[in-house]
Design a protein around this motif. Structure first.
Motif, PDB file in Angstrom:
ATOM      1  N   ALA A   6       0.851  -1.193   0.000  1.00 45.68           N
ATOM      2  CA  ALA A   6       0.000   0.000   0.000  1.00 45.68           C
ATOM      3  C   ALA A   6       0.883   1.238   0.000  1.00 45.68           C
ATOM      4  O   ALA A   6       1.778   1.366   0.846  1.00 45.68           O
ATOM      5  CB  ALA A   6      -0.917   0.009   1.211  1.00 45.68           C
ATOM      6  N   LEU A   7       0.636   2.134  -0.933  1.00 43.03           N
ATOM      7  CA  LEU A   7       1.316   3.424  -0.984  1.00 43.03           C
ATOM      8  C   LEU A   7       0.375   4.461  -0.383  1.00 43.03           C
ATOM      9  O   LEU A   7      -0.721   4.686  -0.890  1.00 43.03           O
ATOM     10  CB  LEU A   7       1.672   3.795  -2.426  1.00 43.03           C
ATOM     11  CG  LEU A   7       2.489   2.768  -3.211  1.00 43.03           C
ATOM     12  CD1 LEU A   7       2.823   3.313  -4.592  1.00 43.03           C
ATOM     13  CD2 LEU A   7       3.758   2.370  -2.461  1.00 43.03           C
ATOM     14  N   ALA A  16       4.861   3.760   2.857  1.00 43.18           N
ATOM     15  CA  ALA A  16       4.565   2.506   2.174  1.00 43.18           C
ATOM     16  C   ALA A  16       4.482   1.411   3.221  1.00 43.18           C
ATOM     17  O   ALA A  16       5.285   1.371   4.159  1.00 43.18           O
ATOM     18  CB  ALA A  16       5.647   2.181   1.146  1.00 43.18           C
ATOM     19  N   LEU A  17       3.476   0.551   3.070  1.00 45.66           N
ATOM     20  CA  LEU A  17       3.247  -0.514   4.038  1.00 45.66           C
ATOM     21  C   LEU A  17       3.020  -1.826   3.305  1.00 45.66           C
ATOM     22  O   LEU A  17       2.335  -1.867   2.285  1.00 45.66           O
ATOM     23  CB  LEU A  17       2.036  -0.220   4.934  1.00 45.66           C
ATOM     24  CG  LEU A  17       2.096   1.047   5.786  1.00 45.66           C
ATOM     25  CD1 LEU A  17       1.506   2.238   5.037  1.00 45.66           C
ATOM     26  CD2 LEU A  17       1.364   0.852   7.108  1.00 45.66           C
ATOM     27  N   VAL A  18       3.587  -2.889   3.850  1.00 43.10           N
ATOM     28  CA  VAL A  18       3.370  -4.229   3.322  1.00 43.10           C
ATOM     29  C   VAL A  18       2.398  -4.953   4.253  1.00 43.10           C
ATOM     30  O   VAL A  18       2.625  -5.030   5.462  1.00 43.10           O
ATOM     31  CB  VAL A  18       4.690  -5.011   3.211  1.00 43.10           C
ATOM     32  CG1 VAL A  18       4.426  -6.457   2.786  1.00 43.10           C
ATOM     33  CG2 VAL A  18       5.636  -4.333   2.218  1.00 43.10           C
ATOM     34  N   ALA A  74      -0.057  -7.136  -5.529  1.00 46.20           N
ATOM     35  CA  ALA A  74      -0.638  -5.929  -6.118  1.00 46.20           C
ATOM     36  C   ALA A  74      -0.250  -4.724  -5.288  1.00 46.20           C
ATOM     37  O   ALA A  74       0.167  -4.844  -4.130  1.00 46.20           O
ATOM     38  CB  ALA A  74      -2.162  -6.038  -6.210  1.00 46.20           C
ATOM     39  N   ILE A  75      -0.415  -3.561  -5.900  1.00 47.46           N
ATOM     40  CA  ILE A  75      -0.166  -2.283  -5.230  1.00 47.46           C
ATOM     41  C   ILE A  75      -1.486  -1.523  -5.131  1.00 47.46           C
ATOM     42  O   ILE A  75      -2.234  -1.410  -6.109  1.00 47.46           O
ATOM     43  CB  ILE A  75       0.853  -1.422  -6.008  1.00 47.46           C
ATOM     44  CG1 ILE A  75       2.234  -2.096  -5.990  1.00 47.46           C
ATOM     45  CG2 ILE A  75       0.942  -0.012  -5.432  1.00 47.46           C
ATOM     46  CD1 ILE A  75       3.254  -1.408  -6.889  1.00 47.46           C
ATOM     47  N   VAL A 432      -5.700  -2.843  14.129  1.00 51.14           N
ATOM     48  CA  VAL A 432      -4.803  -2.321  13.088  1.00 51.14           C
ATOM     49  C   VAL A 432      -5.194  -0.871  12.851  1.00 51.14           C
ATOM     50  O   VAL A 432      -6.271  -0.588  12.326  1.00 51.14           O
ATOM     51  CB  VAL A 432      -4.915  -3.133  11.784  1.00 51.14           C
ATOM     52  CG1 VAL A 432      -4.022  -2.529  10.706  1.00 51.14           C
ATOM     53  CG2 VAL A 432      -4.529  -4.587  12.030  1.00 51.14           C
ATOM     54  N   ARG A 433      -4.326   0.062  13.275  1.00 53.03           N
ATOM     55  CA  ARG A 433      -4.660   1.483  13.183  1.00 53.03           C
ATOM     56  C   ARG A 433      -4.319   2.092  11.830  1.00 53.03           C
ATOM     57  O   ARG A 433      -4.714   3.213  11.534  1.00 53.03           O
ATOM     58  CB  ARG A 433      -3.935   2.255  14.288  1.00 53.03           C
ATOM     59  CG  ARG A 433      -4.315   1.789  15.693  1.00 53.03           C
ATOM     60  CD  ARG A 433      -3.651   2.630  16.752  1.00 53.03           C
ATOM     61  NE  ARG A 433      -3.654   1.941  18.029  1.00 53.03           N
ATOM     62  CZ  ARG A 433      -3.059   2.401  19.128  1.00 53.03           C
ATOM     63  NH1 ARG A 433      -2.428   3.558  19.077  1.00 53.03           N
ATOM     64  NH2 ARG A 433      -3.099   1.705  20.250  1.00 53.03           N
ATOM     65  N   GLU A 434      -3.606   1.340  11.019  1.00 56.27           N
ATOM     66  CA  GLU A 434      -3.232   1.844   9.687  1.00 56.27           C
ATOM     67  C   GLU A 434      -4.374   1.603   8.707  1.00 56.27           C
ATOM     68  O   GLU A 434      -4.200   0.998   7.643  1.00 56.27           O
ATOM     69  CB  GLU A 434      -1.955   1.147   9.216  1.00 56.27           C
ATOM     70  CG  GLU A 434      -0.742   1.383  10.100  1.00 56.27           C
ATOM     71  CD  GLU A 434      -0.128   2.756   9.874  1.00 56.27           C
ATOM     72  OE1 GLU A 434      -0.681   3.514   9.055  1.00 56.27           O
ATOM     73  OE2 GLU A 434       0.890   3.048  10.497  1.00 56.27           O
ATOM     74  N   THR A 435      -5.562   2.096   9.062  1.00 56.44           N
ATOM     75  CA  THR A 435      -6.734   1.731   8.275  1.00 56.44           C
ATOM     76  C   THR A 435      -6.783   2.416   6.907  1.00 56.44           C
ATOM     77  O   THR A 435      -7.418   1.904   5.987  1.00 56.44           O
ATOM     78  CB  THR A 435      -8.023   2.036   9.049  1.00 56.44           C
ATOM     79  OG1 THR A 435      -7.983   3.389   9.497  1.00 56.44           O
ATOM     80  CG2 THR A 435      -8.162   1.118  10.244  1.00 56.44           C
ATOM     81  N   THR A 436      -6.151   3.571   6.768  1.00 56.21           N
ATOM     82  CA  THR A 436      -6.118   4.231   5.458  1.00 56.21           C
ATOM     83  C   THR A 436      -5.340   3.383   4.459  1.00 56.21           C
ATOM     84  O   THR A 436      -5.839   3.054   3.371  1.00 56.21           O
ATOM     85  CB  THR A 436      -5.499   5.626   5.576  1.00 56.21           C
ATOM     86  OG1 THR A 436      -6.263   6.402   6.499  1.00 56.21           O
ATOM     87  CG2 THR A 436      -5.484   6.332   4.233  1.00 56.21           C
ATOM     88  N   ALA A 437      -4.131   2.999   4.827  1.00 62.45           N
ATOM     89  CA  ALA A 437      -3.333   2.127   3.959  1.00 62.45           C
ATOM     90  C   ALA A 437      -3.987   0.759   3.811  1.00 62.45           C
ATOM     91  O   ALA A 437      -3.960   0.158   2.725  1.00 62.45           O
ATOM     92  CB  ALA A 437      -1.924   1.986   4.524  1.00 62.45           C
TER      93      ALA A 437
END
Length: 503
Positions: A6-7, A16-18, A74-75, A432-437
């Motif tokens: 995820a960008l 960027a997060l995997v 995928a990205i 998981v707080r990185e909900t946007t990514a």
């Protein structure tokens, strides 16, 4: 191939997060970039810095997870919205700095359009209000102020895009010029009912259609990364503006579900189903996502300054060293001591929409100290959120059962508890707080079959902590009343240019 990249291209940094199949973060990389302030109220970014920083953290995140691009299925892309770029189609170089969503330079142009009677047209077609926040007037400004820009645009030599378009263009080596429906709906140029660019609005703003990207679904394979960028060509398969991505990542997929993101700004979205709801309280109607032929909509309230107020404490006043220190400083006092901050540093967003409001501190006494100011900063974030929710409840006619929250400031327990107390409903922080990514990853994963159904995604969402209200309702109402007094006193402070010129 067991991972999604995820960008997350934000206002102050590129990340960027995997993610793995369970939705867990395996690696994260982040790089801040310059904030450019040419004049008061103007905010710009260097488009080349956005791209180079985003590519750099993508490579770093893949390596940080011990993977190669061959492991990436995928990205997905999520991005700061409304920020406006125009670039040369041949060279791929921007013709001007990116004009950021916070930028207020077109306030006078919005005033002119309102005076000429266009507000209702824009409101009914786009679900938005005439405000400098959105991309349309920013794009018109570039065409009018960069030499030869309008002529070159009409000849098809230039491309316009929000940040998602800019990233896809660069990732595909200039092969694809696209934007998804969620980002398109933030431009003042998109017709919510037709699902396409509106020719009447283009004419009003004098925008040549040749500039515009193709509008695509939020979940679809758009193309692949250009050969020189990564070790292998990776599908680019998901796009959503940051707030819509967070709504998707929070699995708010049914009418009446609400999420609030606490970042540089503060953004609340209420899912309204498959029909847009035009607000009577100055909220925005926006595309939540488009998957296949199905378009889902949301009501949105936008606060321009939330976490940015904490950065102001750090960088402007110097009373904290790190943003995380604000909670400890605020906890040194039992309450705000009567101090209220209205952080209208770039005007007020929903539901007020006052580009001439300015930041102000009220209630200062000789007993006021840094703790009171820190607490007032945190509380201002919660107060602005309460204003949004009140307007949303009126528009949608629903009673909120809970508020799902995400973003960096949700780590602040003091703020989250105060938010629950003000609203009188539970505030739910996800595991998981990185909900946007995560939302961008979900959209990309669905497109390539990494996850086959949305029900699989819903099963991954878990709450980490629930903050329940403890404050007496009368006490909360008194705080909200005092906030409203401070808010009214901050409005209309900066003089419009037409007034300044007459003095």
């Amino acid at each position: 191939m067991g991972f999604i990249l995820a960008l997350d291209q934000g206002t102050t940094s590129s990340r960027a997060l995997v993610f793995d199949y369970e939705g867990n973060v395996r690696s994260v990389a982040q790089k801040e970039f310059r904030q450019i302030f040419p004049q008061p109220g103007w905010v710009e970014h260097d488009g080349n810095e956005i791209w180079s920083s985003q590519l750099g953290v993508a490579v770093e995140a893949i390596a940080g997870a011990g993977l190669s691009s061959l492991d990436i299925a995928a990205i997905g892309i999520t991005n700061q919205r409304e920020t406006t770029l125009v670039w040369d189609r041949k060279t791929g170089r921007p013709i001007y700095h990116a004009i950021v969503w916070q930028d207020r330079r077109t306030a006078g142009e919005c005033d002119r359009l309102r005076a000429e009677g266009f507000e209702t047209l824009f409101r009914e077609r786009t679900g938005l209000v005439l405000d400098p926040y959105f991309s349309g007037t920013k794009l018109a400004w570039i065409l009018d102020n960069v030499p030869e820009a309008r002529k070159r645009a009409e000849q098809g030599e230039l491309a316009f895009g929000t940040v998602d378009s800019w990233l896809v263009w660069n990732l595909t080596g200039g092969e694809r010029h696209v934007t998804d429906a969620s980002n398109a709906s933030r431009t003042l140029l998109y017709n919510l009912y037709r699902g396409d660019w509106d020719p009447d609005l283009l004419e009003v703003l004098k925008i040549p259609a040749a500039l515009l990207p193709e509008i695509v679904p939020s979940s679809k394979v758009y193309g692949e990364t250009a050969a020189p960028l990564l070790a292998s060509r990776v599908p680019i398969a998901g796009i959503a503006g940051d707030q819509q991505a967070a709504l998707f990542g929070q699995v708010c997929d049914r009418p009446g579900m609400v999420k609030n993101t606490y970042g540089t700004g503060c953004f609340m979205l209420l899912h309204t189903g498959t029909q847009p709801v035009i607000s009577k309280r100055n909220l925005l109607s926006t595309v939540a996502c488009r998957i296949g032929e199905r378009t889902e909509f949301a009501l949105e309230g936008s606060v321009f300054v939330a976490g940015a107020a904490v950065q102001w404490l750090r960088d402007g006043l110097g009373i904290i060293r790190n943003s995380a220190d604000v909670e400890m400083l605020a906890a040194t006092v039992p309450d705000n001591g009567g101090v209220y901050l209205v952080p209208a540093f770039t005007g007020l967003g929903a539901p007020h929409w006052d580009p001439y409001a300015r930041g102000a501190l009220f209630g200062l006494t000789r007993g006021s100290n840094a703790g009171h100011i820190a607490r007032a900063v945190l509380e201002s974030i919660a107060f602005q959120t309460a204003d949004l929710l009140s307007a949303m409840k009126d528009d949608a006619g629903v009673d909120l059962k809970e508020l799902r929250v995400d973003g960096g400031a949700t780590a602040n327990d003091l703020l989250m508890q105060f938010q629950a107390d003000l609203l009188g409903v539970p505030v739910v922080r996800p595991k998981v707080r990185e909900t946007t990514a995560l939302g961008a990853a979900f959209l990309a994963g669905l497109a390539v079959g990494f996850w086959r159904e949305r029900s699989q995604i819903a099963a991954l969402w878990q709450a980490e902590r629930i903050f329940t209200p403890v404050m007496q309702r009368t006490a909360a109402d008194e705080l909200l009343y005092l906030w409203s007094r401070a808010l009214e006193r901050s409005k209309g402070w900066a003089l419009p240019s037409v007034v300044r010129n007459s003095l």
